[in-house]
Design a protein around this motif. Structure first.
Motif, mmCIF file in Angstrom:
data_model
loop_
_atom_site.group_PDB
_atom_site.id
_atom_site.type_symbol
_atom_site.label_atom_id
_atom_site.label_comp_id
_atom_site.label_asym_id
_atom_site.label_seq_id
_atom_site.Cartn_x
_atom_site.Cartn_y
_atom_site.Cartn_z
ATOM 1 N N LEU A 58 6.854 8.981 5.657
ATOM 2 C CA LEU A 58 5.367 8.907 6.191
ATOM 3 C C LEU A 58 4.518 9.871 6.187
ATOM 4 C CD1 LEU A 58 5.620 5.775 8.736
ATOM 5 C CD2 LEU A 58 4.074 5.875 6.970
ATOM 6 N N ARG A 59 5.349 11.017 6.770
ATOM 7 C CA ARG A 59 4.523 12.350 7.176
ATOM 8 C C ARG A 59 4.116 13.004 5.812
ATOM 9 N NH1 ARG A 59 4.728 15.199 11.583
ATOM 10 N NH2 ARG A 59 4.741 17.230 10.331
ATOM 11 N N THR A 60 4.841 12.907 4.757
ATOM 12 C CA THR A 60 4.273 13.554 3.473
ATOM 13 C C THR A 60 2.985 12.686 3.228
ATOM 14 O OG1 THR A 60 5.472 11.668 2.138
ATOM 15 C CG2 THR A 60 6.691 13.899 2.772
ATOM 16 N N HIS A 61 2.671 11.629 3.527
ATOM 17 C CA HIS A 61 1.491 10.946 3.142
ATOM 18 C C HIS A 61 0.475 11.129 4.281
ATOM 19 C CE1 HIS A 61 2.666 8.285 -0.559
ATOM 20 N NE2 HIS A 61 3.818 8.848 -0.005
ATOM 21 N N GLY A 62 0.790 11.917 5.347
ATOM 22 C CA GLY A 62 -0.126 12.173 6.334
ATOM 23 C C GLY A 62 -0.417 11.202 7.599
ATOM 24 N N TYR A 63 0.666 10.659 7.497
ATOM 25 C CA TYR A 63 0.887 9.589 8.604
ATOM 26 C C TYR A 63 1.985 9.739 9.589
ATOM 27 C CZ TYR A 63 -2.985 6.981 6.538
ATOM 28 O OH TYR A 63 -4.325 6.754 5.867
ATOM 29 N N MET A 64 2.061 9.174 10.583
ATOM 30 C CA MET A 64 3.293 9.001 11.475
ATOM 31 C C MET A 64 3.251 7.561 12.175
ATOM 32 S SD MET A 64 3.464 12.491 13.536
ATOM 33 C CE MET A 64 5.276 12.057 14.341
ATOM 34 N N ASN A 83 0.846 -1.214 0.231
ATOM 35 C CA ASN A 83 0.038 0.070 -0.095
ATOM 36 C C ASN A 83 0.768 1.169 0.031
ATOM 37 O OD1 ASN A 83 -1.890 1.971 0.372
ATOM 38 N ND2 ASN A 83 -2.440 1.420 2.296
ATOM 39 N N TYR A 84 1.140 1.894 -1.100
ATOM 40 C CA TYR A 84 1.898 2.989 -1.267
ATOM 41 C C TYR A 84 1.568 4.291 -0.593
ATOM 42 C CZ TYR A 84 5.131 0.750 -4.003
ATOM 43 O OH TYR A 84 6.305 -0.103 -4.888
ATOM 44 N N GLU A 85 0.189 3.989 -0.023
ATOM 45 C CA GLU A 85 -0.499 5.227 0.584
ATOM 46 C C GLU A 85 0.092 5.500 1.883
ATOM 47 O OE1 GLU A 85 -2.454 7.768 -0.634
ATOM 48 O OE2 GLU A 85 -1.886 6.718 -2.561
ATOM 49 N N VAL A 86 0.491 4.195 2.316
ATOM 50 C CA VAL A 86 0.948 4.401 3.844
ATOM 51 C C VAL A 86 2.353 3.651 3.825
ATOM 52 C CG1 VAL A 86 0.630 3.904 6.200
ATOM 53 C CG2 VAL A 86 -1.333 3.970 4.636
ATOM 54 N N PRO A 87 3.527 4.298 3.223
ATOM 55 C CA PRO A 87 4.722 3.772 3.188
ATOM 56 C C PRO A 87 5.525 3.224 4.312
ATOM 57 C CG PRO A 87 5.033 5.880 2.672
ATOM 58 C CD PRO A 87 3.385 5.741 2.863
ATOM 59 N N TYR A 88 5.069 2.480 5.116
ATOM 60 C CA TYR A 88 5.457 2.286 6.596
ATOM 61 C C TYR A 88 6.763 1.155 6.263
ATOM 62 C CZ TYR A 88 5.969 0.335 11.150
ATOM 63 O OH TYR A 88 6.048 -0.341 12.645
ATOM 64 N N ILE A 89 7.824 1.475 7.139
ATOM 65 C CA ILE A 89 8.756 0.364 7.066
ATOM 66 C C ILE A 89 9.238 0.207 8.550
ATOM 67 C CG2 ILE A 89 11.218 -0.387 6.380
ATOM 68 C CD1 ILE A 89 10.884 1.492 3.889
ATOM 69 N N LYS A 90 9.231 -0.986 8.989
ATOM 70 C CA LYS A 90 9.401 -1.114 10.501
ATOM 71 C C LYS A 90 10.996 -0.825 10.605
ATOM 72 C CE LYS A 90 8.887 -4.966 13.577
ATOM 73 N NZ LYS A 90 8.463 -6.319 13.616
ATOM 74 N N ASP A 91 11.092 -0.270 11.741
ATOM 75 C CA ASP A 91 12.722 0.229 12.206
ATOM 76 C C ASP A 91 13.627 -1.053 12.192
ATOM 77 O OD1 ASP A 91 11.605 2.539 12.842
ATOM 78 O OD2 ASP A 91 11.973 2.708 15.079
ATOM 79 N N GLU A 92 13.279 -2.208 12.442
ATOM 80 C CA GLU A 92 13.972 -3.240 12.339
ATOM 81 C C GLU A 92 14.139 -3.680 11.033
ATOM 82 O OE1 GLU A 92 13.665 -8.250 13.451
ATOM 83 O OE2 GLU A 92 12.241 -6.872 13.999
ATOM 84 N N ASP A 127 18.893 1.672 11.747
ATOM 85 C CA ASP A 127 20.001 2.698 11.187
ATOM 86 C C ASP A 127 18.990 4.000 11.429
ATOM 87 O OD1 ASP A 127 21.034 4.841 9.148
ATOM 88 O OD2 ASP A 127 22.114 3.498 8.678
ATOM 89 N N GLU A 128 19.784 4.958 12.324
ATOM 90 C CA GLU A 128 18.921 6.164 12.537
ATOM 91 C C GLU A 128 18.783 7.171 11.521
ATOM 92 O OE1 GLU A 128 20.121 8.051 16.052
ATOM 93 O OE2 GLU A 128 20.451 6.367 17.385
ATOM 94 N N ASP A 129 19.657 7.238 10.477
ATOM 95 C CA ASP A 129 19.428 7.986 9.342
ATOM 96 C C ASP A 129 18.291 7.629 8.302
ATOM 97 O OD1 ASP A 129 21.376 9.900 10.011
ATOM 98 O OD2 ASP A 129 23.019 8.944 9.085
ATOM 99 N N LEU A 130 17.918 6.444 8.167
ATOM 100 C CA LEU A 130 17.241 5.473 7.413
ATOM 101 C C LEU A 130 15.669 5.613 8.044
ATOM 102 C CD1 LEU A 130 18.895 2.274 6.118
ATOM 103 C CD2 LEU A 130 18.334 4.526 4.873
ATOM 104 N N ILE A 131 15.770 5.514 9.281
ATOM 105 C CA ILE A 131 14.597 5.313 10.238
ATOM 106 C C ILE A 131 13.998 7.114 9.948
ATOM 107 C CG2 ILE A 131 13.699 5.569 12.544
ATOM 108 C CD1 ILE A 131 15.717 3.421 13.272
ATOM 109 N N ILE A 132 14.796 7.883 10.381
ATOM 110 C CA ILE A 132 14.279 9.367 10.061
ATOM 111 C C ILE A 132 13.599 9.531 8.604
ATOM 112 C CG2 ILE A 132 15.214 11.698 10.124
ATOM 113 C CD1 ILE A 132 17.161 10.983 12.234
ATOM 114 N N GLU A 133 14.366 9.084 7.612
ATOM 115 C CA GLU A 133 13.938 9.393 6.326
ATOM 116 C C GLU A 133 12.762 8.565 6.244
ATOM 117 O OE1 GLU A 133 15.405 7.799 2.022
ATOM 118 O OE2 GLU A 133 16.972 7.861 3.477
ATOM 119 N N ASN A 134 12.481 7.335 6.606
ATOM 120 C CA ASN A 134 11.168 6.666 6.533
ATOM 121 C C ASN A 134 10.025 7.570 7.261
ATOM 122 O OD1 ASN A 134 9.285 3.937 7.676
ATOM 123 N ND2 ASN A 134 9.322 4.654 5.567
ATOM 124 N N ASP A 135 10.327 7.940 8.405
ATOM 125 C CA ASP A 135 9.440 8.936 9.314
ATOM 126 C C ASP A 135 9.087 10.152 8.270
ATOM 127 O OD1 ASP A 135 9.773 7.028 11.085
ATOM 128 O OD2 ASP A 135 10.765 8.349 12.804
#
Length: 715
Positions: free
Chosen positions: A631-637, A606-615, A620-628
């Motif tokens: 998600l925000r650009t799609h209106g989610y956290m 579901n590309y509307e909610v591009p969630y990737i688990k931290d694990e 990787d903190e940089d990748l986690i921040i990037e995925n967060d």
């Protein structure tokens, strides 16, 4: 299980084998043969009958009936039936002393039926589905979870001699006589909760004379007297017993009880006279034989100078005017809802906490992190403005509770969320003020709420408001629906509600069904609920929710917790300053969505909610921040790392995969003012009678947090 701090003389335990487990049954007006307990131990009625020191309460229980109906059973019959009852039976000496106090004679026959009813109703707690209380399970500082038959919560404290004191005046003399249908405890003083309301109880306390006088001169004592919504009580259209649900279930059926009452109440945080003297240098009050202050002329100008400095925009000279500094000062001390000390915050599934063997009675020893919530005050101005109060309990020491505590935490991506530092209380600000659980020999359990002495001066001045407005405001929806608390439903049971039951939920259409659910009451499950409970709306719902106030003017991001589920529906959300004039914000919110990410291919289901688990990002903190950010650009956290699912499988933040993802939905960003009221409207976008809409927690997040120089923490 709570640690037993008592060394009471245990009641002689009946030497019988354990009987069969009783069915869970509340008090009913009729008792039939099928309801009598099959047992090897005695019933509570048999225990009371067999104890010569309880002959007076035995006679009272045989006379007093469960209701005014001619068909109602005597309480003696009720206590012979299956159930889970806790009885604090007064000894004969206790009944005689009470009788002499109110009639002038020890002759118990002089008591009226109403007086006997008060004695009987006050000493019995119907624990419903929960187990009756043995002494090891008594609250050490707070109230029992279930009300007595008078719909009053009984408080309990442990005195310096390690004796449990029930409702401030009734020591437990002998504990833990076990019956098939509960526990019997003997008390040496009749339990008789005060009939005074909160304002009256404050005014009667010997150490609250200044605040009592402030209640009088502002006229607030009159507006704090309400106890029950009589319009609701007398509503001829109120269904007699049941409410039919289209989607929500209680066990194997869809029938729900409707509340028979709509109790209203207040909780007050009150400075003692000594705190006024210590912090502000106020002259100590002198009183006459009637308890009235005789030196108010000296005290009033001293108080006036202080409150005017704290509220410079409150310009009226009339203390009864809501735009006066006196009025604003006093009003900030009251929140709506009858809040027992151990019910300010709800422990359930915060970070690393384990509730123990029963989620409905969470253990009160091994706390892990700060836990808090937000409440709004009564009106503080003619424009309807309200104040915001943060209530926070620390996990260390005696688990003290503070008002407006502002702290820094170990809140990194790999942090522990332990408190690193906190802003101390200083005279002249309303930050970090400790609440005291009781007021010594003075009763603080009123007919319509509670009051609590505090250790500093409570102000909603600019410093306090800026402090509250500097951090993310996350509040559970239950705390802005005070009727849930005043009627003792929170974390107790499933409940359905009629339209108009909540002041903060309005404009419900005929198709709107309203339910409250708590994990554990109807079995355990894989719940992604902040604090373990939720509201569920269903049908062709359309309703308005009034938001709590923001503490300072500014730009805020409004978010809601979203436990998505294929059984949910789709909702259009509106926002505005008037319940009659809200505008849609964003696209309709589909609560049925699932999320899955294929780590090997790097693709989303579901590309509307591009969630990737931290694990899956190898932490990787940089990748986690990037995925967060994505998600925000799609209106989610992602859901906060602060709480876990109710089965303790992992943090809610880690549970965004699959058909039941836990997320936060960003509703809108808006400029908001502290003296205005704002509303959200939720309307089903589907023409389906079985659509579900989940509401749990919200966040009001100032721009310095969601768009600050550093990324917002994950907690």
């Amino acid at each position: 299980m709570k640690l037993n701090r008592l060394n009471l003389i245990r009641g002689i335990q009946m030497l019988f084998l354990v009987g069969i487990v009783s069915f869970f049954a509340g008090c009913s007006e009729e008792i039939d043969d099928s309801n009598y307990a099959i047992k090897d131990k005695p019933t509570l009625t048999e225990l009371i009958t067999g104890n010569d020191s309880l002959s007076y309460i035995k006679a009272i229980l045989e006379e007093v009936r469960l209701s005014s109906s001619d068909r109602a059973s005597s309480l003696s019959s009720v206590l012979s039936a299956r159930g889970n009852y806790t009885v604090f039976a007064p000894t004969n000496e206790a009944v005689e002393a009470y009788c002499e106090k109110i009639t002038g004679s020890k002759d118990v026959s002089q008591l009226t039926y109403e007086q006997k009813q008060l004695i009987a109703y006050s000493c019995i707690i119907d624990c419903g589905r929960a187990n009756a209380y043995e002494s090891a399970e008594f609250p050490v500082n707070g109230s029992f979870l279930n009300t007595n038959l008078n719909d009053r919560l009984l408080s309990c404290v442990v005195n310096e001699n390690d004796v449990y004191i029930i409702n401030g005046t009734s020591p437990v003399q002998t504990a833990d006589y076990e019956a098939t249908n509960g526990y019997l405890h003997l008390v040496s003083t009749v339990i008789a909760p005060s009939g005074n309301n909160v304002a009256e109880l404050i005014k009667s306390a010997d150490n609250l004379k200044i605040f009592g006088k402030l209640l009088e001169i502002t006229g607030l004592q009159d507006s704090l007297a309400i106890e029950k919504d009589m319009d609701y009580e007398n509503d001829e259209n109120l269904p007699e017993t049941r409410y039919w649900s289209s989607v929500a279930y209680q066990g194997s059926n869809q029938n729900w009880d409707i509340p028979r009452h709509r109790y209203l109440g207040f909780t007050a945080f009150v400075e003692t006279d000594s705190v006024f003297q210590k912090e502000w240098g106020i002259t100590m009050p002198q009183t006459n034989d009637f308890g009235d202050i005789t030196n108010w002329e000296a005290i009033e100008p001293q108080i006036k100078a202080k409150v005017q400095a704290a509220y410079p925009d409150a310009t009226s000279d009339d203390p009864k005017n809501p735009n006066s500094a006196f009025y604003r000062f006093v009003a900030y001390h009251f929140i709506k809802g009858k809040m027992a000390y151990n019910r300010f915050v709800h422990h359930c599934c915060e970070h690393n906490y384990r509730f123990g063997s029963n989620i409905l009675e969470p253990q009160e020893v091994n706390y892990t992190v700060d836990i808090w919530d937000y409440f709004y005050t009564i009106n503080m101005g003619s424009d309807g403005r309200r104040g915001l109060i943060k209530v926070l309990q620390v996990p260390t020491g005696e688990h003290e509770i503070y008002l407006n505590r502002i702290s820094k935490y170990d809140n990194g991506i790999k942090g522990t969320y332990k408190e690193i530092s906190t802003r101390p209380y200083t005279t002249g600000s309303g930050i970090n003020i400790k609440i005291n659980a009781n007021n010594g020999a003075n009763d603080n359990n009123a007919s319509n709420g509670y009051y609590y002495p505090i250790d500093g001066i409570l102000l909603y001045d600019i410093e306090t408001r800026r402090a509250l407005g500097s951090e993310r405001i996350r509040f559970d929806l239950t705390t802005i629906t005070p009727e849930l608390i005043s009627n003792n439903f929170r974390a107790i049971k499933y409940q359905a509600f009629q339209h108009g039951y909540f002041e903060d939920i309005s404009n419900e259409t005929d198709g709107t069904e309203i339910y409250y659910l708590v994990c554990g009451w109807n079995g355990y499950g894989y719940w992604h609920d902040y604090q373990g409970d939720e509201y569920l709306f269903s049908g062709l719902y359309d309703f308005i929710l009034r938001l709590p106030p923001v503490p300072i003017d500014g730009t805020y991001e409004i978010r809601m917790g979203s436990a998505l589920n294929p059984s949910r529906g789709m909702c259009t959300i509106y926002f505005g300053e008037s319940p009659d004039n809200t505008l849609p914000v964003g696209l309709p919110f589909d609560l049925r969505q699932g999320t899955n990410y294929n780590k090997d291919t790097g693709t989303f289901e579901n590309y509307e909610v591009p969630y990737i688990k931290d694990e899956d990002l190898n932490f990787d903190e940089d990748l986690i921040i990037e995925n967060d950010k994505e998600l925000r650009t799609h209106g989610y956290m992602k859901a906060p790392a602060y709480f876990w699912d109710t089965m303790f499988q992992s943090s809610a933040r880690d549970q965004g995969y699959g058909s039941l993802p836990a997320l936060r939905r960003i509703i809108t960003v808006a400029d908001m003012k502290a003296n205005k009221t704002y509303y959200l409207r939720f309307k089903s976008s589907l023409k389906k009678l079985d659509s579900q809409f989940f509401l749990d927690y919200f966040e009001l997040v100032p721009a310095n947090v969601f768009n600050g120089t550093e990324p917002e923490d994950i907690w």
